[in-house]
Write a protein that holds these residues in place. Structure first.
Motif, short mmCIF file in Angstrom:
data_model
loop_
_atom_site.label_atom_id
_atom_site.label_comp_id
_atom_site.label_asym_id
_atom_site.label_seq_id
_atom_site.Cartn_x
_atom_site.Cartn_y
_atom_site.Cartn_z
N ILE A 1 0.84 -1.21 0.00
CA ILE A 1 0.00 0.00 0.00
C ILE A 1 0.87 1.25 0.00
O ILE A 1 0.58 2.23 -0.69
N ARG A 2 1.96 1.23 0.74
CA ARG A 2 2.88 2.37 0.75
C ARG A 2 3.45 2.62 -0.64
O ARG A 2 3.46 3.75 -1.12
N TYR A 3 3.91 1.56 -1.29
CA TYR A 3 4.51 1.72 -2.62
C TYR A 3 3.48 2.14 -3.66
O TYR A 3 3.79 2.91 -4.57
N LEU A 4 2.24 1.64 -3.55
CA LEU A 4 1.18 2.07 -4.47
C LEU A 4 0.90 3.56 -4.29
O LEU A 4 0.73 4.30 -5.27
N SER A 5 0.86 4.00 -3.05
CA SER A 5 0.61 5.42 -2.76
C SER A 5 1.74 6.29 -3.28
O SER A 5 1.50 7.33 -3.92
N ILE A 6 2.96 5.88 -3.03
CA ILE A 6 4.12 6.64 -3.52
C ILE A 6 4.11 6.70 -5.04
O ILE A 6 4.34 7.76 -5.64
N ALA A 7 3.83 5.56 -5.67
CA ALA A 7 3.80 5.52 -7.14
C ALA A 7 2.72 6.43 -7.69
O ALA A 7 2.97 7.20 -8.63
N SER A 8 1.53 6.37 -7.12
CA SER A 8 0.44 7.21 -7.62
C SER A 8 0.75 8.69 -7.45
O SER A 8 0.58 9.48 -8.38
N LEU A 9 1.22 9.07 -6.28
CA LEU A 9 1.49 10.48 -6.02
C LEU A 9 2.65 11.01 -6.88
O LEU A 9 2.56 12.09 -7.46
N SER A 10 3.72 10.23 -6.98
CA SER A 10 4.86 10.72 -7.75
C SER A 10 4.58 10.71 -9.25
O SER A 10 4.95 11.65 -9.96
N LEU A 11 3.91 9.69 -9.75
CA LEU A 11 3.56 9.66 -11.17
C LEU A 11 2.56 10.77 -11.52
O LEU A 11 2.61 11.33 -12.62
N THR A 12 1.68 11.09 -10.59
CA THR A 12 0.75 12.19 -10.81
C THR A 12 1.50 13.51 -10.97
O THR A 12 1.24 14.28 -11.89
N VAL A 13 2.45 13.75 -10.08
CA VAL A 13 3.24 14.99 -10.17
C VAL A 13 4.03 15.03 -11.49
O VAL A 13 4.02 16.05 -12.20
N PHE B 1 -5.28 13.98 -1.39
CA PHE B 1 -5.31 13.89 0.07
C PHE B 1 -5.50 12.45 0.53
O PHE B 1 -4.81 11.99 1.45
N LEU B 2 -6.41 11.72 -0.10
CA LEU B 2 -6.67 10.34 0.33
C LEU B 2 -5.50 9.41 0.00
O LEU B 2 -5.20 8.50 0.77
N TRP B 3 -4.83 9.63 -1.13
CA TRP B 3 -3.62 8.86 -1.41
C TRP B 3 -2.57 9.15 -0.34
O TRP B 3 -1.86 8.25 0.12
N SER B 4 -2.47 10.42 0.06
CA SER B 4 -1.50 10.80 1.10
C SER B 4 -1.87 10.17 2.43
O SER B 4 -0.99 9.75 3.19
N CYS B 5 -3.16 10.08 2.73
CA CYS B 5 -3.60 9.42 3.96
C CYS B 5 -3.18 7.95 3.98
O CYS B 5 -2.72 7.44 5.00
N LEU B 6 -3.36 7.27 2.84
CA LEU B 6 -2.93 5.88 2.77
C LEU B 6 -1.41 5.78 2.95
O LEU B 6 -0.92 4.88 3.63
N LEU B 7 -0.69 6.72 2.34
CA LEU B 7 0.76 6.71 2.47
C LEU B 7 1.19 6.90 3.92
O LEU B 7 1.97 6.11 4.45
N PHE B 8 0.68 7.93 4.56
CA PHE B 8 1.08 8.20 5.94
C PHE B 8 0.56 7.13 6.90
O PHE B 8 1.20 6.84 7.91
N GLY B 9 -0.58 6.54 6.58
CA GLY B 9 -1.10 5.45 7.41
C GLY B 9 -0.24 4.20 7.32
O GLY B 9 -0.29 3.34 8.20
N SER B 10 0.55 4.09 6.26
CA SER B 10 1.39 2.91 6.11
C SER B 10 2.67 2.98 6.94
O SER B 10 3.39 2.00 7.04
N PHE B 11 2.94 4.12 7.52
CA PHE B 11 4.11 4.26 8.38
C PHE B 11 3.66 4.01 9.82
O PHE B 11 3.23 4.92 10.53
N VAL B 12 3.77 2.75 10.21
CA VAL B 12 3.31 2.33 11.53
C VAL B 12 4.45 2.49 12.52
O VAL B 12 5.56 2.00 12.30
N LYS B 13 4.15 3.17 13.61
CA LYS B 13 5.15 3.37 14.65
C LYS B 13 5.16 2.16 15.58
O LYS B 13 4.10 1.69 16.02
N LYS B 14 6.34 1.68 15.87
CA LYS B 14 6.47 0.54 16.76
C LYS B 14 6.24 0.97 18.20
O LYS B 14 6.69 2.01 18.63
N LYS B 15 5.48 0.13 18.95
CA LYS B 15 5.27 0.42 20.35
C LYS B 15 6.46 -0.09 21.16
O LYS B 15 7.02 -1.14 20.88
N LYS B 16 6.84 0.70 22.15
CA LYS B 16 8.00 0.31 22.97
C LYS B 16 7.60 -0.58 24.11
O LYS B 16 6.58 -0.61 24.63
#
Length: 134
Positions: free
Chosen positions: A65-77, A119-134
């Protein structure tokens, strides 16, 4: 077929549907609203996949999902820049570039509100960066 596979298939079908709708030009307000709803609905399967992948700690799906979001956003630009650069060219070149933009930035064109799709592609992108719990 697994639940994840079915949702991914629905997402792929939504991609094809939104791409087709991007090639249809309409001035009808009701049709534009329907196109916009379908385009926003495009992100629902991706959001479900991401939500379930985060819950199951499925790193592979999150990465896809992260790579799909990055691909869509960068190819769009890149395609938007290419569209601007083809302004001095013929109308046929502009039409081809616009067609390419429809394909790489689905569902941006069919939604009629480009910022929502980005915005929604960006939400998917940022949602794919999961922070590890300590």
């Amino acid at each position: 077929m697994s639940r994840k596979g079915k949702i991914a298939l629905i997402w792929a079908i939504m991609y094809v549907l939104c791409t087709i709708l991007g090639f249809i030009r309409t001035e009808n307000g009701l049709l534009q609203a329907i196109f916009a709803l379908i385009s926003i609905g495009f992100f629902l399967p991706g959001g479900i996949l991401l939500y379930e992948a985060v819950g199951a700690k499925d790193k592979k799906t999150i990465r896809v999902i992260r790579y799909l979001s990055i691909a869509s956003l960068s190819l769009t630009v890149l395609t938007l820049i290419g569209n601007v650069l083809t302004l001095p060219s013929t109308e046929a070149v502009g039409d081809r570039m616009y067609g390419l933009l429809i394909v790489v930035s689905t569902p941006m064109i069919s939604s009629q509100a480009w910022v929502i799709s980005l915005f929604l592609w960006s939400c998917l992108l940022f949602g794919s960066f999961v922070k590890k719990k300590k």
